[in-house]
Scaffold this active site. Structure first.
Site, short mmCIF file in Angstrom:
data_model
loop_
_atom_site.label_atom_id
_atom_site.label_comp_id
_atom_site.label_asym_id
_atom_site.label_seq_id
_atom_site.Cartn_x
_atom_site.Cartn_y
_atom_site.Cartn_z
N GLU A 35 0.80 -1.23 0.00
CA GLU A 35 0.00 0.00 0.00
C GLU A 35 0.83 1.28 0.00
OE1 GLU A 35 1.63 -0.68 2.82
OE2 GLU A 35 -0.03 -1.81 3.69
N ASP A 62 8.98 -6.09 3.76
CA ASP A 62 7.61 -5.81 4.22
C ASP A 62 6.66 -6.73 3.46
OD1 ASP A 62 5.45 -4.59 5.41
OD2 ASP A 62 5.42 -2.89 4.04
N1 SAM Z 1 2.87 -2.63 4.67
C1 SAM Z 1 2.07 -3.80 4.83
C2 SAM Z 1 1.46 -3.82 6.18
O1 SAM Z 1 0.99 -2.80 6.56
O2 SAM Z 1 1.40 -4.85 6.84
C3 SAM Z 1 2.85 -5.01 4.58
C4 SAM Z 1 2.22 -5.94 3.77
S1 SAM Z 1 2.35 -5.57 2.07
C5 SAM Z 1 0.70 -5.41 1.69
C6 SAM Z 1 2.94 -7.11 1.56
C7 SAM Z 1 3.17 -7.24 0.07
O3 SAM Z 1 4.10 -8.27 -0.18
C8 SAM Z 1 1.93 -7.59 -0.74
O4 SAM Z 1 1.48 -6.47 -1.47
C9 SAM Z 1 2.41 -8.75 -1.64
O5 SAM Z 1 1.96 -8.64 -2.97
C10 SAM Z 1 3.92 -8.64 -1.53
N2 SAM Z 1 4.64 -9.88 -1.85
C11 SAM Z 1 4.33 -11.15 -1.49
N3 SAM Z 1 5.23 -12.00 -2.01
C12 SAM Z 1 6.14 -11.26 -2.70
C13 SAM Z 1 7.28 -11.57 -3.47
N4 SAM Z 1 7.67 -12.85 -3.66
N5 SAM Z 1 8.00 -10.55 -4.02
C14 SAM Z 1 7.60 -9.26 -3.86
N6 SAM Z 1 6.48 -8.91 -3.16
C15 SAM Z 1 5.77 -9.89 -2.59
#
Ligand code: SAM
Length: 306
Positions: free
Chosen positions: A92, A162
């Site tokens: 986000e 993250d």
């Molecule tokens: N800032 C967030 C929070 O408040 O908890 C952290 C979660 S953020 C939404 C996590 C992101 O990691 C997701 O958007 C997801 O698409 C991404 N993600 C998952 N696996 C991934 C990968 N292999 N490489 C890059 N991004 C990844």
């Protein structure tokens, strides 16, 4: 169940036997991307929340606690003011927003595998990214962060991990291993620092946090765990800073406040010298669990959450 207000509820399990309920005002958007199930809901207590595969990622009301805790201990633990940063995951855009508060940052790369999630957040969660995606220093890439780290020769002063939890069939399972953290270390500059969210630090539920702490100790000379309470998760949450040089636990209250004054533009609402001391002072039962943990997470034996 007694439901006098007639609310609709979102229920999230924190353990197989416990959970946290949120009264829902409305669903802003719901979608199935190539990688995950996405919901953005407006809750009664926490404003908008981002939910991926049924897990709350962050809430409008208390995301400043999560994101300041995730970013600043590492950004303050680089030897010189950080010039480049990499956000792994980050959805986000609030992690990116915190990184961009440092005028020394000339380049901030965010690598999130799920471009659709990022687009939905851009559109529906402006309260969280607050223009971070439009900043001239930002570069967003929609690809697997492990693949990106394997192929890039770029080096960063700060890297933050993250990610969503490593759910079976989820996109993040191979980004919680010794081999992955070795790649992160090798892409840091010599006095660089990394941080990561590392799961809950709730009594009786420390196996995940302590295994990640143990795994990072195989790779980095300095590994410092810390925690904070995240209300919308309903549980204390663990983070880890790992560096090649500076130990954040050695930074006293005055030093942290001075570093923030020198390095950060704009106010922080959670992190300061006093919060820093509090967060890094882990209680005895957590320190004992960290010391007792022997598990090192590897590609051959990844950590998968039930
Ligand atoms: N800032 C967030 C929070 O408040 O908890 C952290 C979660 S953020 C939404 C996590 C992101 O990691 C997701 O958007 C997801 O698409 C991404 N993600 C998952 N696996 C991934 C990968 N292999 N490489 C890059 N991004 C990844």
């Amino acid at each position: 169940m007694i439901n006098p207000q007639g609310y609709k509820w979102f229920f999230e399990t924190t353990t197989p036997a416990e959970g946290h309920m949120h009264a829902i005002k409305r669903t802003v958007v719901e979608a199935r991307t190539k990688f995950q199930h996405v919901e953005i809901m407006e809750t009664t207590s926490y404003g908008k929340v981002l939910i991926l595969d049924g897990r709350i990622q962050s809430s409008q009301t208390d995301e400043f606690i999560y994101h300041e805790a995730l970013v600043h201990p590492g950004m303050l633990a680089t030897e010189a003011p950080p010039r480049s940063a990499l956000v792994i995951g980050g959805g986000e855009g609030a992690t990116l927003r915190e990184v961009l508060k440092y005028p020394s940052i000339a380049r901030a790369v965010m690598v999130d595998i799920d471009g659709e999630v990022v687009e939905l957040c851009k559109k529906h969660l402006p309260e969280m990214h607050r223009g971070a995606f439009e900043d001239k220093r930002t570069e967003v890439r929609a690809e697997d962060a492990r693949g990106y780290l394997e192929k890039t020769s770029d080096r960063f002063d700060f890297i933050t991990v993250d990610l969503v939890e490593p759910l079976e069939e989820g996109p993040a399972c191979m980004l919680f291993t010794k081999e992955f953290y070795t790649l992160v270390r090798d892409r840091l500059t010599p006095a660089g620092a990394m941080t990561m969210q590392a799961g809950m630090t709730k009594l009786g539920e420390l196996a995940f946090y302590t295994a990640l702490h143990r795994t990072l100790r195989e790779v980095f000379p300095v590994v410092a765990g810390y925690q904070t309470f995240i209300s919308c998760f309903g549980t204390p949450w663990g983070f880890i800073t790992a560096t090649k040089k500076v130990d954040p636990r050695r930074l006293d209250t005055q030093t942290v406040d001075k570093l923030i004054a020198e390095r950060v533009k704009g106010p922080l609402d959670y992190w300061d010298g006093q919060t820093h001391q509090h967060a890094f002072s882990l209680p005895k039962f957590i320190r004992k669990a960290i010391d007792a943990q022997t598990r090192v997470v590897t590609d051959a034996h990844p950590l998968i959450m039930a």
